[in-house]
Design a protein around this motif. Structure first.
Motif, PDB file in Angstrom:
ATOM      1  N   LEU A 202      -3.272  -1.143   7.827  1.00 56.74           N
ATOM      2  CA  LEU A 202      -4.345  -0.936   6.845  1.00 56.74           C
ATOM      3  C   LEU A 202      -5.618  -1.649   7.311  1.00 56.74           C
ATOM      4  O   LEU A 202      -6.713  -1.073   7.276  1.00 56.74           O
ATOM      5  CB  LEU A 202      -3.913  -1.460   5.466  1.00 56.74           C
TER       6      LEU A 202
ATOM      7  N   TYR B 187       7.619   0.899  -0.477  1.00 59.04           N
ATOM      8  CA  TYR B 187       7.751  -0.400  -1.153  1.00 59.04           C
ATOM      9  C   TYR B 187       7.243  -0.444  -2.588  1.00 59.04           C
ATOM     10  O   TYR B 187       7.253  -1.487  -3.218  1.00 59.04           O
ATOM     11  CB  TYR B 187       7.043  -1.488  -0.329  1.00 59.04           C
TER      12      TYR B 187
ATOM     13  N   ALA C  68      -2.461   5.130   5.434  1.00 56.97           N
ATOM     14  CA  ALA C  68      -1.930   3.766   5.537  1.00 56.97           C
ATOM     15  C   ALA C  68      -1.542   3.224   4.152  1.00 56.97           C
ATOM     16  O   ALA C  68      -0.612   2.431   4.032  1.00 56.97           O
ATOM     17  CB  ALA C  68      -2.950   2.850   6.212  1.00 56.97           C
ATOM     18  N   CYS C  69      -2.254   3.653   3.119  1.00 62.20           N
ATOM     19  CA  CYS C  69      -1.893   3.254   1.749  1.00 62.20           C
ATOM     20  C   CYS C  69      -0.559   3.915   1.380  1.00 62.20           C
ATOM     21  O   CYS C  69       0.375   3.258   0.911  1.00 62.20           O
ATOM     22  CB  CYS C  69      -2.915   3.711   0.709  1.00 62.20           C
TER      23      CYS C  69
ATOM     24  N   MET D 217      -5.787  -4.716  -4.904  1.00 62.95           N
ATOM     25  CA  MET D 217      -5.489  -3.326  -4.530  1.00 62.95           C
ATOM     26  C   MET D 217      -6.481  -2.371  -5.195  1.00 62.95           C
ATOM     27  O   MET D 217      -6.862  -1.359  -4.619  1.00 62.95           O
ATOM     28  CB  MET D 217      -4.066  -2.944  -4.941  1.00 62.95           C
ATOM     29  N   LYS D 218      -6.905  -2.701  -6.414  1.00 65.01           N
ATOM     30  CA  LYS D 218      -7.861  -1.826  -7.109  1.00 65.01           C
ATOM     31  C   LYS D 218      -9.205  -1.812  -6.380  1.00 65.01           C
ATOM     32  O   LYS D 218      -9.911  -0.805  -6.408  1.00 65.01           O
ATOM     33  CB  LYS D 218      -8.007  -2.232  -8.573  1.00 65.01           C
TER      34      LYS D 218
ATOM     35  N   ILE E 166      -9.380   0.968  -3.952  1.00 68.53           N
ATOM     36  CA  ILE E 166      -9.759   2.257  -4.532  1.00 68.53           C
ATOM     37  C   ILE E 166     -11.291   2.387  -4.520  1.00 68.53           C
ATOM     38  O   ILE E 166     -11.828   3.430  -4.163  1.00 68.53           O
ATOM     39  CB  ILE E 166      -9.258   2.387  -5.998  1.00 68.53           C
TER      40      ILE E 166
ATOM     41  N   ILE F  67      10.858  -5.399  -0.056  1.00 71.34           N
ATOM     42  CA  ILE F  67       9.747  -6.010   0.718  1.00 71.34           C
ATOM     43  C   ILE F  67      10.244  -7.265   1.432  1.00 71.34           C
ATOM     44  O   ILE F  67       9.946  -7.483   2.608  1.00 71.34           O
ATOM     45  CB  ILE F  67       8.574  -6.381  -0.224  1.00 71.34           C
TER      46      ILE F  67
ATOM     47  N   PHE G  39       6.732  -4.717   6.399  1.00 70.14           N
ATOM     48  CA  PHE G  39       5.740  -4.743   5.320  1.00 70.14           C
ATOM     49  C   PHE G  39       4.412  -5.299   5.854  1.00 70.14           C
ATOM     50  O   PHE G  39       3.347  -4.710   5.645  1.00 70.14           O
ATOM     51  CB  PHE G  39       6.284  -5.596   4.170  1.00 70.14           C
TER      52      PHE G  39
ATOM     53  N   PHE H  93      -9.249   0.054   7.981  1.00 67.53           N
ATOM     54  CA  PHE H  93     -10.475  -0.374   7.303  1.00 67.53           C
ATOM     55  C   PHE H  93     -11.530  -0.778   8.334  1.00 67.53           C
ATOM     56  O   PHE H  93     -12.715  -0.533   8.149  1.00 67.53           O
ATOM     57  CB  PHE H  93     -10.194  -1.559   6.370  1.00 67.53           C
TER      58      PHE H  93
ATOM     59  N   PHE I  35       2.428 -11.653  -1.832  1.00 66.60           N
ATOM     60  CA  PHE I  35       3.744 -11.014  -2.004  1.00 66.60           C
ATOM     61  C   PHE I  35       4.882 -11.955  -1.630  1.00 66.60           C
ATOM     62  O   PHE I  35       5.745 -11.589  -0.826  1.00 66.60           O
ATOM     63  CB  PHE I  35       3.832  -9.743  -1.151  1.00 66.60           C
TER      64      PHE I  35
ATOM     65  N   LYS J 196       2.528  -2.969   8.025  1.00 70.14           N
ATOM     66  CA  LYS J 196       1.814  -1.940   7.268  1.00 70.14           C
ATOM     67  C   LYS J 196       0.473  -2.485   6.767  1.00 70.14           C
ATOM     68  O   LYS J 196      -0.502  -1.742   6.669  1.00 70.14           O
ATOM     69  CB  LYS J 196       2.703  -1.413   6.146  1.00 70.14           C
TER      70      LYS J 196
ATOM     71  N   CYS K 118       2.895   2.782   2.877  1.00 67.59           N
ATOM     72  CA  CYS K 118       3.467   1.567   2.294  1.00 67.59           C
ATOM     73  C   CYS K 118       3.949   1.832   0.860  1.00 67.59           C
ATOM     74  O   CYS K 118       5.044   1.425   0.482  1.00 67.59           O
ATOM     75  CB  CYS K 118       2.455   0.430   2.310  1.00 67.59           C
TER      76      CYS K 118
ATOM     77  N   ARG L  87      -2.793  -9.525  -7.201  1.00 68.59           N
ATOM     78  CA  ARG L  87      -2.727  -8.581  -6.079  1.00 68.59           C
ATOM     79  C   ARG L  87      -3.052  -7.162  -6.540  1.00 68.59           C
ATOM     80  O   ARG L  87      -3.625  -6.379  -5.775  1.00 68.59           O
ATOM     81  CB  ARG L  87      -1.386  -8.679  -5.352  1.00 68.59           C
ATOM     82  N   VAL L  88      -2.698  -6.840  -7.784  1.00 69.87           N
ATOM     83  CA  VAL L  88      -3.043  -5.510  -8.296  1.00 69.87           C
ATOM     84  C   VAL L  88      -4.571  -5.390  -8.370  1.00 69.87           C
ATOM     85  O   VAL L  88      -5.134  -4.350  -8.009  1.00 69.87           O
ATOM     86  CB  VAL L  88      -2.353  -5.248  -9.659  1.00 69.87           C
TER      87      VAL L  88
ATOM     88  N   LEU M  88     -12.448   3.262  -1.095  1.00 68.81           N
ATOM     89  CA  LEU M  88     -12.163   4.663  -0.744  1.00 68.81           C
ATOM     90  C   LEU M  88     -13.108   5.605  -1.471  1.00 68.81           C
ATOM     91  O   LEU M  88     -13.625   6.559  -0.877  1.00 68.81           O
ATOM     92  CB  LEU M  88     -10.705   5.022  -1.086  1.00 68.81           C
TER      93      LEU M  88
HETATM   94  C1  HEC Z   1       1.680  -3.059   2.892  1.00 67.27           C
HETATM   95  C2  HEC Z   1       1.868  -2.294   1.696  1.00 67.27           C
HETATM   96  C3  HEC Z   1       0.726  -1.709   0.940  1.00 67.27           C
HETATM   97  C4  HEC Z   1      -0.429  -1.155   1.429  1.00 67.27           C
HETATM   98  C5  HEC Z   1      -0.849  -0.968   2.879  1.00 67.27           C
HETATM   99  C6  HEC Z   1      -1.196  -0.746   0.276  1.00 67.27           C
HETATM  100  N1  HEC Z   1      -0.526  -1.035  -0.863  1.00 67.27           N
HETATM  101 FE1  HEC Z   1      -1.192  -0.707  -2.742  1.00 67.27          FE
HETATM  102  N2  HEC Z   1       0.484  -1.595  -3.490  1.00 67.27           N
HETATM  103  C7  HEC Z   1       1.559  -2.024  -2.756  1.00 67.27           C
HETATM  104  C8  HEC Z   1       2.580  -2.531  -3.645  1.00 67.27           C
HETATM  105  C9  HEC Z   1       3.927  -3.083  -3.236  1.00 67.27           C
HETATM  106  C10 HEC Z   1       2.074  -2.387  -4.949  1.00 67.27           C
HETATM  107  C11 HEC Z   1       2.760  -2.794  -6.261  1.00 67.27           C
HETATM  108  C12 HEC Z   1       2.320  -4.185  -6.624  1.00 67.27           C
HETATM  109  C13 HEC Z   1       2.925  -4.661  -7.913  1.00 67.27           C
HETATM  110  O1  HEC Z   1       2.906  -3.880  -8.916  1.00 67.27           O
HETATM  111  O2  HEC Z   1       3.418  -5.776  -7.964  1.00 67.27           O
HETATM  112  C14 HEC Z   1       0.740  -1.804  -4.816  1.00 67.27           C
HETATM  113  C15 HEC Z   1      -0.100  -1.539  -5.888  1.00 67.27           C
HETATM  114  C16 HEC Z   1      -1.297  -0.876  -5.796  1.00 67.27           C
HETATM  115  C17 HEC Z   1      -2.175  -0.596  -6.917  1.00 67.27           C
HETATM  116  C18 HEC Z   1      -1.974  -1.100  -8.344  1.00 67.27           C
HETATM  117  C19 HEC Z   1      -1.727  -0.070  -9.352  1.00 67.27           C
HETATM  118  C20 HEC Z   1      -0.386   0.575  -9.225  1.00 67.27           C
HETATM  119  O3  HEC Z   1      -0.324   1.752  -9.583  1.00 67.27           O
HETATM  120  O4  HEC Z   1       0.615  -0.034  -8.808  1.00 67.27           O
HETATM  121  C21 HEC Z   1      -3.232   0.125  -6.429  1.00 67.27           C
HETATM  122  C22 HEC Z   1      -4.427   0.666  -7.219  1.00 67.27           C
HETATM  123  C23 HEC Z   1      -3.038   0.258  -4.994  1.00 67.27           C
HETATM  124  N3  HEC Z   1      -1.860  -0.378  -4.640  1.00 67.27           N
HETATM  125  C24 HEC Z   1      -3.911   0.885  -4.141  1.00 67.27           C
HETATM  126  C25 HEC Z   1      -3.813   0.859  -2.758  1.00 67.27           C
HETATM  127  C26 HEC Z   1      -4.743   1.515  -1.860  1.00 67.27           C
HETATM  128  C27 HEC Z   1      -5.920   2.370  -2.303  1.00 67.27           C
HETATM  129  C28 HEC Z   1      -4.336   1.202  -0.591  1.00 67.27           C
HETATM  130  C29 HEC Z   1      -4.954   1.612   0.704  1.00 67.27           C
HETATM  131  C30 HEC Z   1      -6.381   1.502   0.876  1.00 67.27           C
HETATM  132  C31 HEC Z   1      -3.136   0.378  -0.705  1.00 67.27           C
HETATM  133  N4  HEC Z   1      -2.852   0.196  -2.029  1.00 67.27           N
HETATM  134  C32 HEC Z   1      -2.434  -0.123   0.373  1.00 67.27           C
HETATM  135  C33 HEC Z   1       1.657  -2.021  -1.390  1.00 67.27           C
HETATM  136  C34 HEC Z   1       0.662  -1.613  -0.515  1.00 67.27           C
END
Ligand code: HEC
Length: 163
Positions: free
Chosen positions: A121, A158, A150-151, A46-47, A50, A107, A114, A125, A87, A117, A154, A42-43, A53
């Motif tokens: 997002l 959380y 939106a980022c 999430m990257k 970035i 969470i 959660f 998008f 999650f 949220k 959350c 999931r990390v 964006l």
């Molecule tokens: C619904 C909740 C939620 C949303 C919306 C969300 N995130 Fe996250 N994000 C999390 C959580 C919780 C973690 C920690 C995950 C873990 O470490 O297990 C995380 C981790 C990350 C990480 C990993 C590195 C770190 O520092 O933890 C990045 C990069 C990141 N998010 C970017 C974004 C971006 C950019 C957006 C929006 C475009 C976004 N996230 C939207 C919940 C969210």
């Protein structure tokens, strides 16, 4: 006869959807065998947000084309559904088998919030994607700002602060 057939098919469909719902519940309630692997996945998703964006920011600054940004945003949109399913319970900071994570266990007690949220997002998008498709810079700038919010909304609630 036709009616009976129809009913049977309908019942089967209903049964299938109940099974699907049961499977979803299991997914979020049973800790995975390897929680850290799921966290790393999931990390990585999430990257990719970035990347979407930054490409969109570059577009609003005339440093990238709308098409280039749109490709990244499309990938990130696919990643929202993926991240949402990554999650399950047992994958937060302090859970057994978790070496690195910033996910707070709150969470799981606030699942609906959660998930909402994540829905927000996804909607942001989608708006960004639509603005890029039209090559509409002002719309893209507004959608980008609202996506970043939106980022944050959350993360603030959380995600644990960086140590
Ligand atoms: C619904 C909740 C939620 C949303 C919306 C969300 N995130 Fe996250 N994000 C999390 C959580 C919780 C973690 C920690 C995950 C873990 O470490 O297990 C995380 C981790 C990350 C990480 C990993 C590195 C770190 O520092 O933890 C990045 C990069 C990141 N998010 C970017 C974004 C971006 C950019 C957006 C929006 C475009 C976004 N996230 C939207 C919940 C969210």
């Amino acid at each position: 006869m036709n009616f009976v057939l129809h009913r049977t098919a309908h019942t089967a469909l209903l049964a299938a959807s109940f099974l699907a719902i049961a499977a979803c519940t299991t997914l979020t309630d049973t800790p995975p065998a390897d929680p850290q692997k799921m966290i790393d996945e999931r990390v990585a998703v999430m990257k990719s947000y970035i990347g979407a964006l930054s490409a969109s920011t570059q577009y609003t600054q005339d440093k990238a084309t709308a098409a280039a940004a749109k490709a990244k945003v499309a990938a990130a949109r696919n990643g929202v559904a993926a991240a949402r399913s990554l999650f399950p319970r047992g994958t937060a900071l302090g859970d057994r088998g978790v070496a690195r994570s910033r996910a707070l266990s709150t969470i799981f007690a606030n699942r609906a919030d959660f998930d909402a949220k994540f829905d927000a997002l996804a909607a942001n998008f989608a708006a960004l994607d639509a603005a890029l498709a039209k090559n509409a810079k002002a719309d893209a700038t507004a959608a980008l700002a609202s996506t970043k919010k939106a980022c944050l909304v959350c993360h603030d609630k959380y995600r644990a602060p960086e140590d």
